[in-house]
Each structure stands twice: as C-alpha cells, then as structure tokens.
Write a protein that holds these residues in place. Structure first.
Motif, PDB file in Angstrom:
ATOM      1  N   GLU A   1      -2.799  -7.294   9.589  1.00 28.82           N
ATOM      2  CA  GLU A   1      -4.247  -7.103   9.672  1.00 28.82           C
ATOM      3  C   GLU A   1      -4.742  -5.958   8.770  1.00 28.82           C
ATOM      4  N   THR A   2      -3.966  -4.896   8.667  1.00 36.37           N
ATOM      5  CA  THR A   2      -4.361  -3.777   7.787  1.00 36.37           C
ATOM      6  C   THR A   2      -4.637  -4.264   6.366  1.00 36.37           C
ATOM      7  N   LEU A   3      -3.783  -5.171   5.896  1.00 37.38           N
ATOM      8  CA  LEU A   3      -3.945  -5.663   4.520  1.00 37.38           C
ATOM      9  C   LEU A   3      -5.148  -6.595   4.418  1.00 37.38           C
ATOM     10  N   LEU A   4      -5.371  -7.405   5.452  1.00 36.26           N
ATOM     11  CA  LEU A   4      -6.547  -8.279   5.445  1.00 36.26           C
ATOM     12  C   LEU A   4      -7.822  -7.434   5.424  1.00 36.26           C
ATOM     13  N   GLY A   5      -7.790  -6.302   6.132  1.00 40.58           N
ATOM     14  CA  GLY A   5      -8.940  -5.393   6.147  1.00 40.58           C
ATOM     15  C   GLY A   5      -9.194  -4.776   4.779  1.00 40.58           C
ATOM     16  N   ILE A   6      -8.134  -4.367   4.113  1.00 42.25           N
ATOM     17  CA  ILE A   6      -8.290  -3.813   2.760  1.00 42.25           C
ATOM     18  C   ILE A   6      -8.900  -4.865   1.837  1.00 42.25           C
ATOM     19  N   TRP A   7      -8.394  -6.083   1.929  1.00 44.48           N
ATOM     20  CA  TRP A   7      -8.926  -7.181   1.101  1.00 44.48           C
ATOM     21  C   TRP A   7     -10.429  -7.377   1.374  1.00 44.48           C
TER      22      TRP A   7
ATOM     23  N   LEU B   1       2.576  -4.101  -2.463  1.00 38.80           N
ATOM     24  CA  LEU B   1       2.097  -5.287  -1.744  1.00 38.80           C
ATOM     25  C   LEU B   1       0.957  -5.874  -2.557  1.00 38.80           C
ATOM     26  N   THR B   2       1.119  -7.109  -3.017  1.00 39.21           N
ATOM     27  CA  THR B   2       0.103  -7.720  -3.870  1.00 39.21           C
ATOM     28  C   THR B   2      -0.540  -8.905  -3.160  1.00 39.21           C
TER      29      THR B   2
ATOM     30  N   ASP C   1     -12.509  -5.224   2.410  1.00 38.55           N
ATOM     31  CA  ASP C   1     -13.259  -4.057   1.930  1.00 38.55           C
ATOM     32  C   ASP C   1     -13.430  -4.033   0.415  1.00 38.55           C
ATOM     33  N   VAL C   2     -12.404  -4.439  -0.314  1.00 45.40           N
ATOM     34  CA  VAL C   2     -12.444  -4.186  -1.765  1.00 45.40           C
ATOM     35  C   VAL C   2     -12.515  -5.432  -2.642  1.00 45.40           C
ATOM     36  N   SER C   3     -12.222  -6.614  -2.093  1.00 41.25           N
ATOM     37  CA  SER C   3     -12.083  -7.780  -2.994  1.00 41.25           C
ATOM     38  C   SER C   3     -13.420  -8.360  -3.412  1.00 41.25           C
ATOM     39  N   GLY C   4     -14.443  -8.242  -2.557  1.00 49.40           N
ATOM     40  CA  GLY C   4     -15.716  -8.893  -2.854  1.00 49.40           C
ATOM     41  C   GLY C   4     -15.604 -10.414  -2.816  1.00 49.40           C
ATOM     42  N   HIS C   5     -14.559 -10.923  -2.185  1.00 48.79           N
ATOM     43  CA  HIS C   5     -14.333 -12.368  -2.135  1.00 48.79           C
ATOM     44  C   HIS C   5     -14.487 -12.834  -0.696  1.00 48.79           C
ATOM     45  N   GLU C   6     -15.146 -13.979  -0.517  1.00 44.36           N
ATOM     46  CA  GLU C   6     -15.460 -14.410   0.857  1.00 44.36           C
ATOM     47  C   GLU C   6     -14.228 -14.912   1.612  1.00 44.36           C
ATOM     48  N   LYS C   7     -13.266 -15.462   0.881  1.00 41.03           N
ATOM     49  CA  LYS C   7     -12.097 -16.022   1.568  1.00 41.03           C
ATOM     50  C   LYS C   7     -10.951 -15.006   1.629  1.00 41.03           C
ATOM     51  N   PRO C   8     -10.090 -15.139   2.668  1.00 39.13           N
ATOM     52  CA  PRO C   8      -8.974 -14.192   2.807  1.00 39.13           C
ATOM     53  C   PRO C   8      -7.860 -14.479   1.800  1.00 39.13           C
ATOM     54  N   PRO C   9      -6.975 -13.521   1.589  1.00 42.07           N
ATOM     55  CA  PRO C   9      -5.843 -13.766   0.681  1.00 42.07           C
ATOM     56  C   PRO C   9      -4.914 -14.818   1.269  1.00 42.07           C
ATOM     57  N   GLN C  10      -4.308 -15.614   0.405  1.00 40.05           N
ATOM     58  CA  GLN C  10      -3.343 -16.628   0.850  1.00 40.05           C
ATOM     59  C   GLN C  10      -1.908 -16.144   0.730  1.00 40.05           C
TER      60      GLN C  10
END
Ligand SMILES: O=C(O)CCC(=O)C(=O)O
Ligand SMILES: [Mn+2]
Length: 203
Positions: A86-92, A196-197, A94-103
């Motif tokens: 979840e920590t990584l999903l939160g960072i995404w 972590l990418t 906050d910073v990605s500006g993308h509506e969908k989560p990372p896959q």
C-alpha cells in the motif's frame, strides 16, 4: 546537461527513515514469497549484476530464450507475484498524475558491485503513465539522458527514501545506475541498494 531533463522529477527523502524501514520489512516478505532471481540478457544469456523479483499483477523478467517481457507469474516458481504494498500505491497516487494504479513493481537488488547500463524502459505497450521509482539502502549514481541514444546525460545521486519520476518527454529517456556508494546507509543490515520501479504496462 547541468540540471535534470524535463519530465524527470526527484523527490529527496520522500519516505522518512521509519517508513523506509517498514517498507523494507514488506519487501523481505515479498522476497520470501517470490525469491530473487538472476536476470539474463536476451540471446547472449549474459547475467545481469542485479538480482530481481516483482510484485503486482505483472512482473518484468528476462532470460536468454524469451527475452524481456512481463508475465503474471514468477519465472522459477510459477507462482503469481505478491500484491504491491500500500505504501507504494500511495506514492504512485501522490506523484504519478495517472488515474490508474501501477500494474507492475520491479524489485532490483544491487550489491556494491552491481550496475545497470543505460537503457530505456520500453517493454510496456502504453507510455502515457510515468515510471516511478523508490530507492532504499545505499546511495547510487543515477544517470539520465534523453530519449535519443548517445545524447547528453546528467547524473543525480539517489539516496534511501528518494523517489524519482520519469514522465512526459522523459518517459523514454535513457537511464542507468553507474555505481553504488557502499556503506552510505544503515537501512539494510548487509548493505546494498534496493530499487522499486512502479509501472503501467497496458493501456
Ligand atoms: O535502480 C534504479 O534506480 C533504476 C532501475 C531501472 O532502471 C530498471 O529496473 O529499469
Ligand atoms: Mn529502467
């Protein structure tokens, strides 16, 4: 190239030391379920110096026979990758500006001699989302250029807890890790660096 190219964003110490330690515990859990494997270059089979695993619905893998690709299961165990913490999903978010989560979340482990040569992240079929990466453990010298091979490059020292975003016109920028500065962080008891990418793979 004195400053970072447009589209590259560096957030120093995005994670506090306490949150870094909690994330390392989660990564250890992931590595227990999905052991680090040795990636090999397509065709030549030359082994890369980093050790890898993944979490998320898709993981990036490479071997001599089948080359660079994403797949839903671990190449050695055949088991699906564990979920992204979840920590990584939160960072995404906050910073990605993308509506969908990372896959996909690639976990790279560098010992003090490991490197990663200049390359583009281009095994995805959709480049509209940025690449978001988190550094843990020892510092490294990260190099980033433009989307053209052989262009000017800049280097930035990444430290534990830093977040780096490659987006916009830098989504396809060449980048790599020149060196690890050993014993620069107390986070990992045996030293080394974890990266972590986070990526979107499909549209
Ligand atoms: O370790 C890093 O900071 C970069 C890793 C990377 O570029 C990759 O795995 O594609
Ligand atoms: Mn990369």
């Amino acid at each position: 190239m004195p400053t970072l190219p447009e589209g590259v964003r560096h957030f120093p110490l995005y994670l506090s030391p306490q949150r870094q330690a909690a994330l390392v515990d989660e990564i250890r859990q992931i590595v227990q379920e999905a052991p680090l494997f040795v990636p090999a270059m397509p065709r030549t089979g030359k082994e890369m110096s980093v050790r890898m695993t993944n979490c998320g619905e898709l993981g990036w893998v490479t071997d001599r026979e089948r080359g660079y690709r994403y797949q839903p299961t671990h190449p050695v165990t055949g088991v699906p990758w564990p979920p992204i913490p979840e920590t990584l999903l939160g960072i995404w978010r906050d910073v990605s500006g993308h509506e969908k989560p990372p896959q996909a979340c690639l976990v790279n482990f560098y010992d003090e001699k490991a490197r990663m040569g200049l390359h583009q992240d281009r095994d995805e079929t959709d480049f509209s989302a940025p690449v978001v990466s988190v550094s843990l453990g020892d510092d490294c010298r990260f190099r980033v250029g433009t989307a053209k091979r052989g262009g000017a490059t800049a280097s930035v020292r990444l430290a534990s807890g830093d977040v780096l975003v490659l987006g916009g016109q830098s989504r396809l920028a060449y980048h790599g890790v020149d060196r690890i500065y050993s014993q620069t962080s107390p986070l990992l008891k045996n030293g080394g660096r974890i990266n972590l990418t986070l990526r979107r793979v499909t549209a």
